[in-house]
Design a protein around this motif. Structure first.
Motif, PDB file in Angstrom:
ATOM      1  N   VAL A  48       0.869  -1.179   0.000  1.00 48.05           N
ATOM      2  CA  VAL A  48       0.000   0.000   0.000  1.00 48.05           C
ATOM      3  C   VAL A  48       0.908   1.231   0.000  1.00 48.05           C
ATOM      4  O   VAL A  48       1.519   1.560   1.031  1.00 48.05           O
ATOM      5  CB  VAL A  48      -0.944  -0.013   1.214  1.00 48.05           C
ATOM      6  CG1 VAL A  48      -1.699   1.318   1.321  1.00 48.05           C
ATOM      7  CG2 VAL A  48      -1.936  -1.159   1.110  1.00 48.05           C
ATOM      8  N   ALA A  49       1.008   1.853  -1.161  1.00 49.34           N
ATOM      9  CA  ALA A  49       1.828   3.064  -1.267  1.00 49.34           C
ATOM     10  C   ALA A  49       1.063   4.251  -0.704  1.00 49.34           C
ATOM     11  O   ALA A  49      -0.148   4.192  -0.460  1.00 49.34           O
ATOM     12  CB  ALA A  49       2.197   3.305  -2.728  1.00 49.34           C
ATOM     13  N   GLN A  50       1.773   5.343  -0.496  1.00 45.84           N
ATOM     14  CA  GLN A  50       1.151   6.556   0.016  1.00 45.84           C
ATOM     15  C   GLN A  50      -0.039   6.940  -0.851  1.00 45.84           C
ATOM     16  O   GLN A  50       0.031   6.934  -2.070  1.00 45.84           O
ATOM     17  CB  GLN A  50       2.175   7.697   0.049  1.00 45.84           C
ATOM     18  CG  GLN A  50       1.626   8.990   0.627  1.00 45.84           C
ATOM     19  CD  GLN A  50       2.689  10.080   0.685  1.00 45.84           C
ATOM     20  OE1 GLN A  50       3.861   9.841   0.397  1.00 45.84           O
ATOM     21  NE2 GLN A  50       2.279  11.271   1.064  1.00 45.84           N
ATOM     22  N   GLY A  51      -1.175   7.241  -0.190  1.00 46.68           N
ATOM     23  CA  GLY A  51      -2.361   7.697  -0.896  1.00 46.68           C
ATOM     24  C   GLY A  51      -3.172   6.599  -1.534  1.00 46.68           C
ATOM     25  O   GLY A  51      -4.057   6.878  -2.360  1.00 46.68           O
ATOM     26  N   THR A  52      -2.947   5.330  -1.142  1.00 47.18           N
ATOM     27  CA  THR A  52      -3.727   4.212  -1.698  1.00 47.18           C
ATOM     28  C   THR A  52      -4.291   3.369  -0.558  1.00 47.18           C
ATOM     29  O   THR A  52      -3.955   3.551   0.617  1.00 47.18           O
ATOM     30  CB  THR A  52      -2.877   3.318  -2.616  1.00 47.18           C
ATOM     31  OG1 THR A  52      -1.863   2.652  -1.828  1.00 47.18           O
ATOM     32  CG2 THR A  52      -2.210   4.141  -3.717  1.00 47.18           C
ATOM     33  N   ALA A  53      -5.150   2.403  -0.925  1.00 48.93           N
ATOM     34  CA  ALA A  53      -5.741   1.474   0.046  1.00 48.93           C
ATOM     35  C   ALA A  53      -5.839   0.097  -0.585  1.00 48.93           C
ATOM     36  O   ALA A  53      -5.794  -0.046  -1.815  1.00 48.93           O
ATOM     37  CB  ALA A  53      -7.123   1.960   0.476  1.00 48.93           C
ATOM     38  N   ALA A  54      -5.999  -0.907   0.260  1.00 49.44           N
ATOM     39  CA  ALA A  54      -6.224  -2.282  -0.196  1.00 49.44           C
ATOM     40  C   ALA A  54      -7.501  -2.796   0.449  1.00 49.44           C
ATOM     41  O   ALA A  54      -7.688  -2.651   1.666  1.00 49.44           O
ATOM     42  CB  ALA A  54      -5.048  -3.176   0.174  1.00 49.44           C
ATOM     43  N   ARG A  55      -8.377  -3.371  -0.367  1.00 49.33           N
ATOM     44  CA  ARG A  55      -9.562  -4.011   0.219  1.00 49.33           C
ATOM     45  C   ARG A  55      -9.103  -5.332   0.825  1.00 49.33           C
ATOM     46  O   ARG A  55      -8.408  -6.126   0.159  1.00 49.33           O
ATOM     47  CB  ARG A  55     -10.637  -4.242  -0.847  1.00 49.33           C
ATOM     48  CG  ARG A  55     -11.951  -4.680  -0.216  1.00 49.33           C
ATOM     49  CD  ARG A  55     -13.109  -4.590  -1.161  1.00 49.33           C
ATOM     50  NE  ARG A  55     -13.024  -5.565  -2.236  1.00 49.33           N
ATOM     51  CZ  ARG A  55     -14.067  -5.938  -2.983  1.00 49.33           C
ATOM     52  NH1 ARG A  55     -15.258  -5.393  -2.766  1.00 49.33           N
ATOM     53  NH2 ARG A  55     -13.907  -6.806  -3.961  1.00 49.33           N
ATOM     54  N   ILE A  56      -9.485  -5.587   2.066  1.00 51.79           N
ATOM     55  CA  ILE A  56      -8.929  -6.727   2.807  1.00 51.79           C
ATOM     56  C   ILE A  56     -10.037  -7.440   3.570  1.00 51.79           C
ATOM     57  O   ILE A  56     -10.985  -6.815   4.061  1.00 51.79           O
ATOM     58  CB  ILE A  56      -7.807  -6.258   3.765  1.00 51.79           C
ATOM     59  CG1 ILE A  56      -6.999  -7.442   4.305  1.00 51.79           C
ATOM     60  CG2 ILE A  56      -8.363  -5.423   4.923  1.00 51.79           C
ATOM     61  CD1 ILE A  56      -5.707  -7.023   4.997  1.00 51.79           C
ATOM     62  N   MET A  57      -9.924  -8.755   3.648  1.00 48.37           N
ATOM     63  CA  MET A  57     -10.876  -9.576   4.384  1.00 48.37           C
ATOM     64  C   MET A  57     -10.248 -10.024   5.710  1.00 48.37           C
ATOM     65  O   MET A  57      -9.025 -10.066   5.857  1.00 48.37           O
ATOM     66  CB  MET A  57     -11.292 -10.804   3.563  1.00 48.37           C
ATOM     67  CG  MET A  57     -11.953 -10.466   2.233  1.00 48.37           C
ATOM     68  SD  MET A  57     -13.505  -9.559   2.403  1.00 48.37           S
ATOM     69  CE  MET A  57     -13.026  -7.941   1.777  1.00 48.37           C
ATOM     70  N   THR A  58     -11.092 -10.389   6.644  1.00 47.84           N
ATOM     71  CA  THR A  58     -10.622 -10.845   7.951  1.00 47.84           C
ATOM     72  C   THR A  58      -9.658 -12.019   7.789  1.00 47.84           C
ATOM     73  O   THR A  58      -9.965 -12.997   7.106  1.00 47.84           O
ATOM     74  CB  THR A  58     -11.805 -11.271   8.835  1.00 47.84           C
ATOM     75  OG1 THR A  58     -12.693 -10.168   8.988  1.00 47.84           O
ATOM     76  CG2 THR A  58     -11.330 -11.738  10.203  1.00 47.84           C
ATOM     77  N   GLY A  59      -8.496 -11.911   8.431  1.00 48.02           N
ATOM     78  CA  GLY A  59      -7.506 -12.979   8.400  1.00 48.02           C
ATOM     79  C   GLY A  59      -6.458 -12.829   7.329  1.00 48.02           C
ATOM     80  O   GLY A  59      -5.433 -13.512   7.369  1.00 48.02           O
ATOM     81  N   ALA A  60      -6.687 -11.942   6.361  1.00 48.66           N
ATOM     82  CA  ALA A  60      -5.704 -11.764   5.286  1.00 48.66           C
ATOM     83  C   ALA A  60      -4.484 -11.016   5.819  1.00 48.66           C
ATOM     84  O   ALA A  60      -4.595 -10.147   6.691  1.00 48.66           O
ATOM     85  CB  ALA A  60      -6.325 -10.996   4.133  1.00 48.66           C
ATOM     86  N   PRO A  61      -3.281 -11.329   5.313  1.00 48.48           N
ATOM     87  CA  PRO A  61      -2.071 -10.636   5.762  1.00 48.48           C
ATOM     88  C   PRO A  61      -2.143  -9.139   5.457  1.00 48.48           C
ATOM     89  O   PRO A  61      -2.635  -8.720   4.407  1.00 48.48           O
ATOM     90  CB  PRO A  61      -0.955 -11.303   4.960  1.00 48.48           C
ATOM     91  CG  PRO A  61      -1.497 -12.641   4.577  1.00 48.48           C
ATOM     92  CD  PRO A  61      -2.961 -12.431   4.363  1.00 48.48           C
TER      93      PRO A  61
END
Length: 400
Positions: free
Chosen positions: A84-97
């Motif tokens: 995740v670079a500056q100014g971005t996001a990642a959609r993440i599920m429970t338990g994911a690294p």
């Protein structure tokens, strides 16, 4: 005459914890762990998300609302080494690294999001919803202690360390032999003088309930030579760890167990100062297999198993504490006790802390149908001649 406590000690001394074996987790429930278990890896193994949401750099969301591009989807189990670079996001599920660069997770309900962009509406606290690697355990931590009975949470803990097996004391295999010419298999028509064989079912179920594997045999006819041959065959079978018989141990002319084993130097027959269950026998057969010979009356067999055999089976399994849970309960009814003998009274709980005899006939050794009402055994000392209403009793709970 041997006292109840003396005979209990002799009966228990016949048993020792059985050897340890590697057992698949699927078969280990209820068995006793034979070694300490430590983890070789951190648990969790990596930082991971505690929520469904968006992994972000907290510095990017100090002023909200803010819209960020979504650079990757990270489901649970993802091996993606995302950043995740500056100014971005990642959609993440429970338990994911947690992806590199991210230091917080914003729950999905605090966003207006999609697959390409997400609006963050709330500034998360530092490390929000991030489970840190090793926060459960670090390498070398003690996870389980030898001697633990493996229950569902223990199996989960073992699995979490990556183990597919557990080193446990193996489950004993106990042969159950009921004797008597008068016995017929349940479901068989009963003629005058015959009885359905209930003892082998009672004792085999009691063996299983204690945690062992039961080998149910019987009924066996009143033939001492044939019975001795069967018992010696079981003694020679290395897969059999103990033998329990019922019937034929008293002073009668047809007491087949006593007749079969009286000449065996490792087996003794003794009267015990207890009611029911006065005639008892026990010892070791020539190859070393322990044997407990119990009276044939069903209540006597039940009470004798509970006091003399079950603790030994539990010791074979590796348990440090081998006794049934005991409670102090108040007598809701009074009754007479046999002079000079301890009494094992089947009781039922009429309220949480009050008990009464399970049947109006008390501890009669033949009352098998009424035995089903028993929830415990009140152990009344030999010096007590009468139980009075309000007396406090020591009760072994035989029903959870």
């Amino acid at each position: 005459m041997r006292t109840l406590d003396e005979h209990r000690a002799v009966a228990l001394a016949l048993a020792a914890p059985l050897g340890a074996v590697e057992t698949p987790l699927a078969d280990a429930l209820g068995l006793v762990l034979a070694e300490d278990v430590r983890t070789d890896e951190p648990l969790p193994r990596w930082d991971n998300s505690a929520m469904d949401g968006y992994a972000v750099r907290r510095a990017d969301v100090l002023s909200v609302p803010v819209v960020l591009p979504v650079v990757v989807d990270l489901p649970a189990g993802s091996a993606d080494e995302a950043v995740v670079a500056q100014g971005t996001a990642a959609r993440i599920m429970t338990g994911a690294p947690i992806p590199a660069g991210a230091d917080a997770v914003v729950p999905v309900e605090e966003t207006d999001g999609g697959t390409t962009h997400v609006q963050i509406r709330v500034t998360p606290v530092p490390a929000a919803h991030v489970r840190r690697a090793g926060e459960d355990a670090v390498p070398g931590d003690l996870v389980l202690v030898a001697g633990a009975e493996l229950r569902p949470p223990h199996l989960a803990a073992l699995a979490s360390t990556g183990r597919a097996t557990a080193l446990v004391h193996r489950r004993p295999r106990i042969a159950v032999v009921s004797t008597g010419d008068e016995l017929v298999a349940p479901g068989t028509p009963v003629r005058r003088g015959q009885l359905p064989d209930s003892n082998s079912w009672l004792l085999a179920a009691a063996v299983t309930d204690a945690g062992a594997t039961a080998l149910r045999l019987g009924p066996v006819a009143d033939d001492p030579a044939a019975l001795l041959a069967l018992l010696l065959e079981l003694d020679a079978d290395e897969s059999v760890d103990g033998i329990v018989t019922s019937g034929g141990v008293s002073m009668g002319a047809f007491d087949v167990v006593k007749a079969a084993l009286l000449a065996q130097p490792g087996v003794e027959f003794v009267p015990v100062a207890v009611q029911p269950g006065k005639p008892q026998g026990l010892g070791r057969l020539p190859a070393g297999t322990p044997i407990w010979t119990l009276p044939g009356n069903p209540v006597s067999s039940f009470a004798s198993f509970e006091l003399f055999v079950r603790p030994a089976v539990r010791r074979m399994l590796g348990f440090a504490s081998v006794e049934r849970p005991a409670v102090a309960a108040v007598a809701d009814e009074g009754w007479r006790t046999p002079p000079g003998r301890a009494q094992l009274m089947p009781v039922r709980f009429v309220r949480d802390d009050r008990v009464a005899p399970a049947t109006a006939r008390g501890s009669g050794s033949h009352l098998v149908a009424r035995l089903a009402q028993a929830q415990g055994l009140a152990v009344v000392p030999a010096e007590v001649d009468e139980v009075l209403v309000g007396d406090t009793l020591h009760v072994l709970k035989v029903v959870p």
